[in-house]
Scaffold this motif. Structure first.
Motif, PDB file in Angstrom:
ATOM      1  N   LEU A 162       0.850  -1.201   0.000  1.00 45.12           N
ATOM      2  CA  LEU A 162       0.000   0.000   0.000  1.00 45.12           C
ATOM      3  C   LEU A 162       0.882   1.246   0.000  1.00 45.12           C
ATOM      4  CD1 LEU A 162      -3.133   0.564   0.257  1.00 45.12           C
ATOM      5  CD2 LEU A 162      -2.650   1.131   2.638  1.00 45.12           C
ATOM      6  N   PRO A 163       0.734   2.130  -1.017  1.00 43.01           N
ATOM      7  CA  PRO A 163       1.555   3.354  -1.027  1.00 43.01           C
ATOM      8  C   PRO A 163       1.309   4.175   0.236  1.00 43.01           C
ATOM      9  CG  PRO A 163       0.360   3.093  -3.108  1.00 43.01           C
ATOM     10  CD  PRO A 163      -0.179   2.065  -2.163  1.00 43.01           C
ATOM     11  N   SER A 164       2.353   4.895   0.672  1.00 46.00           N
ATOM     12  CA  SER A 164       2.251   5.619   1.947  1.00 46.00           C
ATOM     13  C   SER A 164       1.113   6.642   1.946  1.00 46.00           C
ATOM     14  CB  SER A 164       3.586   6.286   2.283  1.00 46.00           C
ATOM     15  OG  SER A 164       3.943   7.168   1.230  1.00 46.00           O
ATOM     16  N   ALA A 165       0.760   7.181   0.757  1.00 41.84           N
ATOM     17  CA  ALA A 165      -0.317   8.185   0.683  1.00 41.84           C
ATOM     18  C   ALA A 165      -1.638   7.633   1.228  1.00 41.84           C
ATOM     19  CB  ALA A 165      -0.509   8.633  -0.765  1.00 41.84           C
ATOM     20  N   TYR A 166      -1.804   6.309   1.201  1.00 39.25           N
ATOM     21  CA  TYR A 166      -3.060   5.706   1.658  1.00 39.25           C
ATOM     22  C   TYR A 166      -3.001   5.234   3.107  1.00 39.25           C
ATOM     23  CZ  TYR A 166      -4.467   5.436  -3.290  1.00 39.25           C
ATOM     24  OH  TYR A 166      -4.808   5.725  -4.580  1.00 39.25           O
ATOM     25  N   HIS A 167      -1.805   5.273   3.720  1.00 39.46           N
ATOM     26  CA  HIS A 167      -1.693   4.741   5.080  1.00 39.46           C
ATOM     27  C   HIS A 167      -2.636   5.483   6.024  1.00 39.46           C
ATOM     28  CE1 HIS A 167       2.559   2.794   4.510  1.00 39.46           C
ATOM     29  NE2 HIS A 167       1.650   2.330   3.674  1.00 39.46           N
ATOM     30  N   GLY A 168      -3.335   4.736   6.837  1.00 40.87           N
ATOM     31  CA  GLY A 168      -4.266   5.338   7.789  1.00 40.87           C
ATOM     32  C   GLY A 168      -5.646   5.596   7.215  1.00 40.87           C
ATOM     33  N   HIS A 169      -5.816   5.408   5.897  1.00 43.01           N
ATOM     34  CA  HIS A 169      -7.106   5.689   5.269  1.00 43.01           C
ATOM     35  C   HIS A 169      -7.885   4.431   4.929  1.00 43.01           C
ATOM     36  CE1 HIS A 169      -6.219   9.940   5.013  1.00 43.01           C
ATOM     37  NE2 HIS A 169      -5.029   9.639   4.511  1.00 43.01           N
ATOM     38  N   THR A 170      -7.241   3.292   5.041  1.00 42.18           N
ATOM     39  CA  THR A 170      -7.948   2.044   4.718  1.00 42.18           C
ATOM     40  C   THR A 170      -7.303   0.894   5.481  1.00 42.18           C
ATOM     41  OG1 THR A 170      -8.723   0.610   2.918  1.00 42.18           O
ATOM     42  CG2 THR A 170      -6.499   1.484   2.706  1.00 42.18           C
ATOM     43  N   GLU A 171      -8.019  -0.225   5.559  1.00 39.35           N
ATOM     44  CA  GLU A 171      -7.444  -1.413   6.193  1.00 39.35           C
ATOM     45  C   GLU A 171      -6.478  -2.077   5.217  1.00 39.35           C
ATOM     46  OE1 GLU A 171     -10.935  -3.454   8.706  1.00 39.35           O
ATOM     47  OE2 GLU A 171     -11.527  -2.857   6.689  1.00 39.35           O
ATOM     48  N   HIS A 172      -5.363  -2.545   5.729  1.00 44.32           N
ATOM     49  CA  HIS A 172      -4.373  -3.236   4.889  1.00 44.32           C
ATOM     50  C   HIS A 172      -3.497  -4.088   5.804  1.00 44.32           C
ATOM     51  CE1 HIS A 172      -0.769  -3.773   2.344  1.00 44.32           C
ATOM     52  NE2 HIS A 172      -1.636  -3.733   1.354  1.00 44.32           N
ATOM     53  N   PRO A 173      -3.085  -5.280   5.346  1.00 41.93           N
ATOM     54  CA  PRO A 173      -2.294  -6.149   6.228  1.00 41.93           C
ATOM     55  C   PRO A 173      -0.904  -5.607   6.573  1.00 41.93           C
ATOM     56  CG  PRO A 173      -2.501  -7.098   4.030  1.00 41.93           C
ATOM     57  CD  PRO A 173      -3.444  -5.935   4.089  1.00 41.93           C
ATOM     58  N   GLY A 174      -0.461  -4.542   5.926  1.00 39.18           N
ATOM     59  CA  GLY A 174       0.843  -3.975   6.270  1.00 39.18           C
ATOM     60  C   GLY A 174       1.994  -4.572   5.486  1.00 39.18           C
ATOM     61  N   THR A 175       1.707  -5.562   4.670  1.00 41.55           N
ATOM     62  CA  THR A 175       2.739  -6.174   3.826  1.00 41.55           C
ATOM     63  C   THR A 175       2.039  -6.769   2.609  1.00 41.55           C
ATOM     64  OG1 THR A 175       4.412  -7.923   3.706  1.00 41.55           O
ATOM     65  CG2 THR A 175       2.533  -8.363   5.110  1.00 41.55           C
ATOM     66  N   ALA A 176       2.778  -6.881   1.515  1.00 39.91           N
ATOM     67  CA  ALA A 176       2.212  -7.583   0.360  1.00 39.91           C
ATOM     68  C   ALA A 176       2.107  -9.062   0.721  1.00 39.91           C
ATOM     69  CB  ALA A 176       3.113  -7.390  -0.859  1.00 39.91           C
ATOM     70  N   CYS A 177       0.996  -9.689   0.347  1.00 40.23           N
ATOM     71  CA  CYS A 177       0.785 -11.094   0.716  1.00 40.23           C
ATOM     72  C   CYS A 177      -0.246 -11.723  -0.218  1.00 40.23           C
ATOM     73  CB  CYS A 177       0.326 -11.207   2.167  1.00 40.23           C
ATOM     74  SG  CYS A 177      -1.036 -10.118   2.626  1.00 40.23           S
ATOM     75  N   ALA A 178      -0.209 -13.039  -0.291  1.00 39.62           N
ATOM     76  CA  ALA A 178      -1.168 -13.766  -1.135  1.00 39.62           C
ATOM     77  C   ALA A 178      -1.382 -15.153  -0.567  1.00 39.62           C
ATOM     78  CB  ALA A 178      -0.646 -13.862  -2.576  1.00 39.62           C
TER      79      ALA A 178
END
Lengths: 89, 222
Positions: B155-171
């Protein structure tokens, strides 16, 4: 190294960087071999991307539909001639 | 409609391998390998490459329906295109062509000449339940198994804090059937969480006893 060699290498690097050819080095690109289909194996999206790169780097605008554009993109030597003849920067 | 899904096999990938506790036999290494042809591979980031590796591992004969979910898609390149537009710059034709949600499945299908049904979806945090619903649909139609995969890119830093994200790329990918395998038991619905691929991996590894999505999911014994 003369200017022709400089521009040849510059164009090879432009192709590799712009098209993200991560496994290809400048020496892998044969100036006589086709860039699209056989040879280097570029596709139609690469043609659009390369057209945009020529516009950005050399100020050359090409008509995507024109037959002469096909010729300019046929191999590296043809691309070299185009840039030499039409570059504005 | 009650769920009658079973888990036959699965694979997980994390950009930061150090965070991964799962059994090595279920793991896809990071960075992902070079299984895809170079001219196709160059168009995918590590998350897309890992997604294709998981698909190939779970569907080696390329004959199963595939369902791929990502909540956010390739936000890095989407944001790059938006920034180019804002700056009055032309956008990259390659990036534009790859900005559709089914781009990764498209590259995989070209690389493997996969001609089975495929779908890509985003579900605002309900991706895990959504891919299981879709998988169940294909299985009820008579397919032997379905591969359902869920991935998130960085997740690009511009979106941090604005949406849920696991904090790392994962699959994470699962091969699902109506019978053989570990039973996936659904109770609820609870609607209590938005599980990410990272949480799904933790649950499949046995780190957590259940997974809370729109249902409360439990995994039967091996």
């Amino acid at each position: 190294m003369n200017q022709t060699c400089d521009l040849t290498l510059e164009l090879k690097r432009l192709i590799i960087d712009t098209l993200e050819l991560e496994d290809i080095t400048p020496s892998d690109i044969d100036p006589e071999a086709p860039l699209f289909g056989d040879g280097l194996g570029l596709d139609s999206i690469d043609a659009l991307e390369l057209g945009l790169a020529l516009q950005k780097h050399y100020g050359i605008k090409l008509d995507a539909e024109a037959e002469e554009t096909r010729h300019h993109f046929s191999n590296l030597n043809a691309l070299h001639s185009l840039v030499e003849a039409r570059r504005v920067n | 409609m009650p769920f009658s899904l079973h888990l036959e096999d699965w694979r997980g990938w994390l950009a930061n391998e150090g965070m991964l506790t799962c059994d090595p036999r279920y793991r896809i290494s990071s960075p992902p390998g070079n299984a895809l042809p170079a001219m196709l591979r160059r168009r995918l980031d590590d998350t897309g490459r890992a997604t294709c590796e998981i698909l190939s591992a779970l569907d080696p004969e390329a004959d199963l329906p595939l369902v791929h979910a990502s909540r956010h898609g390739d936000t890095t390149h989407t944001l790059g295109m938006l920034e180019a537009l804002e700056g009055g710059e032309p956008i990259s034709p390659t990036r534009f062509s790859m900005s559709v949600h089914n781009a990764v499945l498209g590259v995989h299908s070209i690389a493997c000449t996969q001609r089975r049904p495929m779908q890509a979806l985003g579900a605002c945090g309900d991706e895990f339940d959504a891919i299981l619903h879709e998988a169940q649909g294909y299985l009820m139609e008579g397919h032997r198994a379905v591969v359902a995969i869920f991935s998130e890119g960085p997740l690009p830093s511009a979106y941090h804090g604005h949406t849920e994200h696991p904090g790392t790329a994962c699959a994470v990918g699962m091969r699902l059937t109506l019978d053989p395998g570990r039973r996936l038991k659904a109770s609820g619905p609870v609607r209590s969480g938005h599980p990410s691929p990272l949480e799904v991996m933790g649950w499949l590894s046995g780190d957590t006893p259940f997974l809370a999505g729109r249902h409360r999911w439990q995994l039967g014994a091996e």
